[in-house]
Design a protein around this motif. Structure first.
Motif, PDB file in Angstrom:
ATOM      1  N   UNK A  27      58.716 -20.068 -33.055  1.00  0.00           N
ATOM      2  CA  UNK A  27      58.154 -19.660 -34.339  1.00  0.00           C
ATOM      3  C   UNK A  27      57.395 -18.349 -34.202  1.00  0.00           C
ATOM      4  N   UNK A  28      56.636 -18.195 -33.109  1.00  0.00           N
ATOM      5  CA  UNK A  28      55.895 -16.948 -32.888  1.00  0.00           C
ATOM      6  C   UNK A  28      56.848 -15.765 -32.744  1.00  0.00           C
ATOM      7  N   UNK A  29      57.954 -15.972 -32.045  1.00  0.00           N
ATOM      8  CA  UNK A  29      58.956 -14.909 -31.863  1.00  0.00           C
ATOM      9  C   UNK A  29      59.524 -14.476 -33.219  1.00  0.00           C
ATOM     10  N   UNK A  30      59.820 -15.432 -34.080  1.00  0.00           N
ATOM     11  CA  UNK A  30      60.388 -15.101 -35.393  1.00  0.00           C
ATOM     12  C   UNK A  30      59.342 -14.478 -36.313  1.00  0.00           C
ATOM     13  N   UNK A  31      58.108 -14.969 -36.257  1.00  0.00           N
ATOM     14  CA  UNK A  31      57.049 -14.378 -37.078  1.00  0.00           C
ATOM     15  C   UNK A  31      56.765 -12.932 -36.661  1.00  0.00           C
ATOM     16  N   UNK A  32      56.970 -12.615 -35.377  1.00  0.00           N
ATOM     17  CA  UNK A  32      56.760 -11.234 -34.952  1.00  0.00           C
ATOM     18  C   UNK A  32      57.766 -10.304 -35.648  1.00  0.00           C
TER      19      UNK A  32
END
Length: 435
Positions: A27-32
């Motif tokens: 999720x953090x990778x996609x939010x970046x």
């Protein structure tokens, strides 16, 4: 190497199911990626941003809530039980529920900010607050029975208290757009920025660095007395800011608290550099180039904060401060995550194998190299774009950041695919805990 040995001893028996921390990281990778896209859209309004709903605020919170907090949640839920020698909860539902509610809350908050729609913002803020309170319960339950690593544990307890102040001030700011005023706006902003960036995130990053840096460098832990001094100075600075905001100390104590925080952080960085230089493993690659850039940005943010407090004339000073603080935390965490992901992937994939894979087997180094160059370029262009009030430089920063984020996503999903392929080959379900 005492620190690394203590951390790794029996670690496999205290791992969560692989899908739990990796879900937070994904999720953090996609939010970046979403954050850089939002910055591209917000570019004309970034340099003169002074608060208020809109795309700049949405881009900021896609980074803070979507990338920074999401990463810290996933890392702490996994690494803290290992560090404190605690058994992890056998049920999956608390982690699944936490991830779902928090992810939906972040989407609600940032959508409400981008569209200037206060009801959506308020609903998203309540979801985020509920999820973070539940996360605090999980964290506190682990800390309460902690065995060993008291320095890390105290950093985590102080971070928990900072998170409560972060939540209170954040809800006050979100509620103000719907007419629900709890704290005066400037006081709420001061608490929110201080206890989000330097309190919660700063303390957790410092605490976990005492585990991760010696482990990755294969070095001994830094001298305990200096580590405790660094923490003591940091806590004193945070308490001073809190008392000033409450009106219990005069405003000039803010400058002294910033100076104390700067000393605490520089001492922490010196201890980390000592561990890196004394370790058996010297070539830590692009990940620790990012970590060092993050340290530099955070130190610069404190220097700029002190200059602003002393009324020095700095063009776009507050926005530059935000770029240095948030950009520093993002860069530091991405550097650490590029080491944590292959490390955890190798531990999970190697369960039951006679010759388990190494972290390097799980790493796509070319993708990390591309990410390093693109991310560093984006950070420089972002600083230049703010200084020169140039939407074109800011859009170039967003484009470079997007390319870097895509490369990091490739690295992450490469590690995930390698891990799941080995788990399937060994007949181990992906959501099973290593025995």
């Amino acid at each position: 190497m005492a620190g690394a040995s203590a951390f790794l001893g029996g670690a496999k028996g205290r791992l969560l199911a692989a899908s739990i921390p990796f879900r937070f990281f994904a999720a953090a990778v996609l939010f970046q990626l979403l954050a850089w896209a939002a910055l591209f859209w917000a570019a004309p309004d970034v340099a003169n941003f002074a608060g208020g709903l809109g795309w700049p605020l949405a881009a900021l919170h896609l980074v803070t809530l979507g990338v920074l907090l999401m990463t810290v949640m996933g890392a702490s839920l996994q690494l803290l039980p290992v560090a404190t020698r605690q058994a992890v909860a056998p049920q999956r539902w608390p982690y699944d529920w936490l991830w779902c509610l928090y992810t939906l809350g972040v989407l609600g908050v940032t959508t409400g900010m981008a569209t200037a729609w206060p009801p959506v913002l308020w609903i998203g803020a309540l979801a985020v607050a509920t999820a973070l309170l539940f996360y605090l319960v999980l964290l506190a339950r682990n800390l309460r029975g902690a065995r060993g690593m008291p320095l890390v544990v105290l950093h985590a307890w102080a971070a928990c208290l900072s998170l409560l102040l972060l939540l209170a001030s954040g809800l006050s700011l979100a509620g103000a757009y719907s007419g629900v005023i709890v704290l005066e706006r400037q006081s709420a902003i001061a608490l929110h920025v201080t206890f989000a960036g330097y309190g919660f995130m700063g303390l957790l990053v410092m605490g976990f660095s005492y585990i991760l840096v010696p482990m990755f460098a294969l070095s001994d832990n830094p001298p305990a007395a200096w580590s405790w001094l660094s923490l003591g100075l940091a806590l004193t600075a945070l308490v001073a800011v809190f008392l000033v905001v409450l009106g219990l100390l005069p405003p000039n104590f803010i400058a002294w608290s910033i100076a104390l925080a700067g000393i605490a952080f520089l001492l922490h960085v010196a201890l980390m550099e000592r561990a890196l230089h004394s370790g058996m493993r010297r070539g830590l690659g692009s990940s620790f180039v990012l970590v060092r850039i993050g340290w530099d940005c955070l130190a610069a943010s404190l220097a700029l904060a002190l200059a602003i407090e002393l009324e020095a004339s700095v063009p776009h000073g507050l926005v530059l401060f935000g770029v240095l603080l948030i950009g520093g935390l993002l860069t530091l965490l991405l550097g650490m995550l590029s080491r944590i992901v292959p490390f955890l992937a190798a531990m999970h994939a190697g369960a039951g194998m006679r010759r388990p894979p190494t972290a390097s087997n799980m790493t796509q180094q070319q993708a990390l190299d591309v990410h390093l160059y693109c991310h560093a370029t984006a950070l420089l262009l972002l600083l230049g774009g703010v200084l020169l009030d140039s939407p074109w430089l800011l859009r170039a920063a967003a484009a470079s950041g997007t390319l870097g984020a895509a490369a990091f996503a490739h690295f992450f999903f490469h590690a995930w695919r390698r891990m799941t392929a080995l788990l399937r080959k060994n007949g181990t379900p992906e959501n099973a805990k290593p025995s």
